[in-house]
Design a protein around this motif. Structure first.
Motif, PDB file in Angstrom:
ATOM      1  N   ASP A 164      39.416  26.528  57.124  1.00  0.00           N
ATOM      2  CA  ASP A 164      39.577  27.582  56.192  1.00  0.00           C
ATOM      3  C   ASP A 164      38.408  28.716  56.607  1.00  0.00           C
ATOM      4  OD1 ASP A 164      41.883  26.430  55.124  1.00  0.00           O
ATOM      5  OD2 ASP A 164      40.761  25.994  53.281  1.00  0.00           O
ATOM      6  N   ALA A 165      37.358  28.360  56.758  1.00  0.00           N
ATOM      7  CA  ALA A 165      36.157  29.207  57.067  1.00  0.00           C
ATOM      8  C   ALA A 165      36.820  30.150  58.135  1.00  0.00           C
ATOM      9  CB  ALA A 165      35.120  28.435  57.267  1.00  0.00           C
ATOM     10  N   ASN A 166      37.193  29.609  59.020  1.00  0.00           N
ATOM     11  CA  ASN A 166      37.589  30.274  60.420  1.00  0.00           C
ATOM     12  C   ASN A 166      38.547  31.127  60.130  1.00  0.00           C
ATOM     13  OD1 ASN A 166      35.452  28.773  61.833  1.00  0.00           O
ATOM     14  ND2 ASN A 166      37.096  27.350  62.631  1.00  0.00           N
ATOM     15  N   GLN A 181      28.069  37.155  42.519  1.00  0.00           N
ATOM     16  CA  GLN A 181      27.199  37.928  41.395  1.00  0.00           C
ATOM     17  C   GLN A 181      27.362  37.155  40.105  1.00  0.00           C
ATOM     18  OE1 GLN A 181      25.088  40.451  42.242  1.00  0.00           O
ATOM     19  NE2 GLN A 181      25.792  39.902  44.251  1.00  0.00           N
ATOM     20  N   SER A 182      28.516  36.367  39.924  1.00  0.00           N
ATOM     21  CA  SER A 182      28.685  35.659  38.941  1.00  0.00           C
ATOM     22  C   SER A 182      27.843  34.691  38.393  1.00  0.00           C
ATOM     23  CB  SER A 182      30.221  35.155  38.839  1.00  0.00           C
ATOM     24  OG  SER A 182      30.338  34.083  37.670  1.00  0.00           O
ATOM     25  N   GLU A 183      27.165  34.848  37.408  1.00  0.00           N
ATOM     26  CA  GLU A 183      26.072  33.913  36.737  1.00  0.00           C
ATOM     27  C   GLU A 183      26.887  32.336  36.233  1.00  0.00           C
ATOM     28  OE1 GLU A 183      23.882  35.309  33.677  1.00  0.00           O
ATOM     29  OE2 GLU A 183      23.002  37.004  35.004  1.00  0.00           O
ATOM     30  N   ASP A 184      28.278  32.420  36.178  1.00  0.00           N
ATOM     31  CA  ASP A 184      28.804  31.202  35.772  1.00  0.00           C
ATOM     32  C   ASP A 184      29.178  30.163  36.918  1.00  0.00           C
ATOM     33  OD1 ASP A 184      29.388  32.265  33.242  1.00  0.00           O
ATOM     34  OD2 ASP A 184      30.978  33.327  33.693  1.00  0.00           O
ATOM     35  N   LEU A 185      28.880  30.865  37.995  1.00  0.00           N
ATOM     36  CA  LEU A 185      29.169  29.710  39.304  1.00  0.00           C
ATOM     37  C   LEU A 185      27.816  28.925  39.498  1.00  0.00           C
ATOM     38  CD1 LEU A 185      30.816  31.913  41.997  1.00  0.00           C
ATOM     39  CD2 LEU A 185      31.911  30.188  40.410  1.00  0.00           C
ATOM     40  N   VAL A 186      28.264  27.492  39.650  1.00  0.00           N
ATOM     41  CA  VAL A 186      27.091  26.725  39.965  1.00  0.00           C
ATOM     42  C   VAL A 186      27.169  26.187  41.305  1.00  0.00           C
ATOM     43  CG1 VAL A 186      26.194  24.353  39.039  1.00  0.00           C
ATOM     44  CG2 VAL A 186      27.150  26.186  37.577  1.00  0.00           C
ATOM     45  N   ASN A 187      26.072  26.035  42.081  1.00  0.00           N
ATOM     46  CA  ASN A 187      26.116  25.705  43.379  1.00  0.00           C
ATOM     47  C   ASN A 187      26.399  23.975  43.471  1.00  0.00           C
ATOM     48  OD1 ASN A 187      25.521  28.173  45.125  1.00  0.00           O
ATOM     49  ND2 ASN A 187      23.670  28.070  44.422  1.00  0.00           N
ATOM     50  N   PRO A 188      27.237  23.697  44.533  1.00  0.00           N
ATOM     51  CA  PRO A 188      27.826  24.229  45.499  1.00  0.00           C
ATOM     52  C   PRO A 188      28.989  25.280  44.952  1.00  0.00           C
ATOM     53  CG  PRO A 188      28.052  22.055  46.005  1.00  0.00           C
ATOM     54  CD  PRO A 188      27.109  22.274  44.819  1.00  0.00           C
ATOM     55  N   VAL A 189      29.908  25.858  45.575  1.00  0.00           N
ATOM     56  CA  VAL A 189      31.160  26.489  44.926  1.00  0.00           C
ATOM     57  C   VAL A 189      32.231  26.239  45.999  1.00  0.00           C
ATOM     58  CG1 VAL A 189      32.176  28.483  44.222  1.00  0.00           C
ATOM     59  CG2 VAL A 189      29.845  28.417  43.755  1.00  0.00           C
ATOM     60  N   TYR A 190      32.905  25.372  45.645  1.00  0.00           N
ATOM     61  CA  TYR A 190      34.152  24.763  46.444  1.00  0.00           C
ATOM     62  C   TYR A 190      35.187  25.733  46.327  1.00  0.00           C
ATOM     63  CZ  TYR A 190      31.667  20.381  46.663  1.00  0.00           C
ATOM     64  OH  TYR A 190      30.485  19.405  46.643  1.00  0.00           O
ATOM     65  N   VAL A 191      35.615  26.133  47.808  1.00  0.00           N
ATOM     66  CA  VAL A 191      36.591  27.244  47.890  1.00  0.00           C
ATOM     67  C   VAL A 191      37.604  26.561  48.772  1.00  0.00           C
ATOM     68  CG1 VAL A 191      37.056  29.749  48.721  1.00  0.00           C
ATOM     69  CG2 VAL A 191      34.867  29.060  47.788  1.00  0.00           C
ATOM     70  N   THR A 192      38.829  26.905  48.137  1.00  0.00           N
ATOM     71  CA  THR A 192      40.179  26.791  49.183  1.00  0.00           C
ATOM     72  C   THR A 192      40.998  27.772  49.175  1.00  0.00           C
ATOM     73  OG1 THR A 192      40.012  24.312  48.027  1.00  0.00           O
ATOM     74  CG2 THR A 192      42.142  25.093  48.959  1.00  0.00           C
ATOM     75  N   LEU A 193      41.582  27.992  50.537  1.00  0.00           N
ATOM     76  CA  LEU A 193      42.471  29.127  50.747  1.00  0.00           C
ATOM     77  C   LEU A 193      43.924  28.477  50.135  1.00  0.00           C
ATOM     78  CD1 LEU A 193      41.632  30.667  54.294  1.00  0.00           C
ATOM     79  CD2 LEU A 193      41.038  31.427  51.910  1.00  0.00           C
ATOM     80  N   GLY A 194      44.203  29.550  49.203  1.00  0.00           N
ATOM     81  CA  GLY A 194      45.755  29.126  48.902  1.00  0.00           C
ATOM     82  C   GLY A 194      46.839  30.049  49.529  1.00  0.00           C
ATOM     83  N   GLU A 195      47.955  29.928  48.854  1.00  0.00           N
ATOM     84  CA  GLU A 195      49.203  30.755  49.536  1.00  0.00           C
ATOM     85  C   GLU A 195      48.698  32.230  49.818  1.00  0.00           C
ATOM     86  OE1 GLU A 195      52.876  29.935  47.642  1.00  0.00           O
ATOM     87  OE2 GLU A 195      52.553  27.530  48.011  1.00  0.00           O
ATOM     88  N   LYS A 196      49.336  32.942  50.511  1.00  0.00           N
ATOM     89  CA  LYS A 196      48.964  34.564  50.683  1.00  0.00           C
ATOM     90  C   LYS A 196      47.482  34.864  50.606  1.00  0.00           C
ATOM     91  CE  LYS A 196      53.481  35.466  48.562  1.00  0.00           C
ATOM     92  NZ  LYS A 196      54.283  36.144  47.679  1.00  0.00           N
ATOM     93  N   GLY A 197      46.737  34.107  51.045  1.00  0.00           N
ATOM     94  CA  GLY A 197      45.146  34.044  51.166  1.00  0.00           C
ATOM     95  C   GLY A 197      44.357  34.077  49.758  1.00  0.00           C
ATOM     96  N   VAL A 198      44.997  33.744  48.890  1.00  0.00           N
ATOM     97  CA  VAL A 198      44.305  33.804  47.420  1.00  0.00           C
ATOM     98  C   VAL A 198      43.261  32.717  47.588  1.00  0.00           C
ATOM     99  CG1 VAL A 198      44.660  32.884  45.003  1.00  0.00           C
ATOM    100  CG2 VAL A 198      46.363  34.233  46.290  1.00  0.00           C
ATOM    101  N   LEU A 199      42.222  33.157  47.057  1.00  0.00           N
ATOM    102  CA  LEU A 199      40.785  32.165  47.056  1.00  0.00           C
ATOM    103  C   LEU A 199      40.907  31.265  45.904  1.00  0.00           C
ATOM    104  CD1 LEU A 199      38.014  34.564  48.311  1.00  0.00           C
ATOM    105  CD2 LEU A 199      39.261  32.537  49.761  1.00  0.00           C
ATOM    106  N   LEU A 200      40.981  29.930  46.065  1.00  0.00           N
ATOM    107  CA  LEU A 200      40.878  29.066  44.622  1.00  0.00           C
ATOM    108  C   LEU A 200      39.482  28.330  44.649  1.00  0.00           C
ATOM    109  CD1 LEU A 200      44.378  27.168  45.550  1.00  0.00           C
ATOM    110  CD2 LEU A 200      43.747  29.399  43.807  1.00  0.00           C
ATOM    111  N   LEU A 201      38.851  28.643  43.428  1.00  0.00           N
ATOM    112  CA  LEU A 201      37.485  28.008  43.261  1.00  0.00           C
ATOM    113  C   LEU A 201      37.588  26.889  42.615  1.00  0.00           C
ATOM    114  CD1 LEU A 201      35.555  31.185  42.273  1.00  0.00           C
ATOM    115  CD2 LEU A 201      36.034  30.347  44.675  1.00  0.00           C
ATOM    116  N   ASP A 202      36.805  25.863  42.937  1.00  0.00           N
ATOM    117  CA  ASP A 202      36.697  24.668  42.219  1.00  0.00           C
ATOM    118  C   ASP A 202      35.416  24.421  41.742  1.00  0.00           C
ATOM    119  OD1 ASP A 202      36.901  22.179  41.057  1.00  0.00           O
ATOM    120  OD2 ASP A 202      37.239  20.973  43.024  1.00  0.00           O
TER     121      ASP A 202
END
Length: 202
Positions: A164-166, A181-202
């Motif tokens: 996905d990173a590539n 920039q969001s203070e609500d995110l806690v490291n590490p932030v897991y990201v998945t590429l969804g349909e049509k290039g949508v970024l899904l955060l877990d």
């Protein structure tokens, strides 16, 4: 430190660091988690050199060795031997944590563990409280071993599958920059590429 508990994981890291360009702090984080995971499973570990400073946990001898520069220090390591299979799992998970822990998170980590008041007296698993063992087991189980890529933006560490990173586009990277920039995110932030290039955060 005992040579085997000190040298072998760093020899293993030498091969990985050439790819990842490890900083001095990341080397300390790697070594911290590697030694604690080995302690957790009652394997060979040595934490007598562990110290606590204003920037978090560190190993004093490793700190001295790294003053000459991470790449130079790792390049000059001598010795032979390899990690056993279970030790390599600890090393891979420790590397993941080193690559996904920000400096601010590392500084805030110490009070999470009960043993931070007893640094220097951790020679057997008996010095790990029940809560420390629970925390370490959770960290161990949640750390990835392979097939991931870490993208650092600001103080946020985004973790994606390597494939996905590539595929990230300039627009998706821009979206991650805004999200960082969001203070609500806690490291590490897991990201998945969804349909049509949508970024899904877990």
């Amino acid at each position: 430190m005992f040579q085997s508990s000190y040298l072998l994981p760093l020899l293993w890291l030498k091969k990985e660091a050439d790819k990842e360009k490890m900083s001095a702090t990341q080397c300390q984080i790697f070594f911290f988690y590697y030694q604690l995971f080995e302690l957790l499973f009652a394997r060979e570990s040595d934490l007598r050199d562990l110290c606590l400073g204003t920037k978090g946990f560190y190993f004093s001898q490793l700190e001295k060795d790294l003053l000459s520069g991470v790449s130079q220090f790792l390049r000059n390591l001598e010795g032979r031997g390899t990690l056993k299979a279970n030790q390599e799992v600890s090393a891979r998970k420790a590397l993941f944590l080193a690559l996904t822990t920000s400096q601010s998170d590392w500084q805030a980590l110490a009070p999470v563990f009960d043993f931070y008041q007893a640094v220097g007296r951790l020679e057997t698993p008996l010095f790990l409280s029940f809560q420390d063992r629970q925390n370490l087991m959770w960290i161990y189980q949640s750390a990835l071993e392979k097939d991931y890529s870490v993208k650092v933006i600001g103080d946020r560490h985004f973790v994606l599958k390597r494939q996905d990173a590539n595929k990230l586009t300039a627009r998706q990277i821009q979206t991650l920059e805004v999200l960082s920039q969001s203070e609500d995110l806690v490291n590490p932030v897991y990201v998945t590429l969804g349909e049509k290039g949508v970024l899904l955060l877990d």
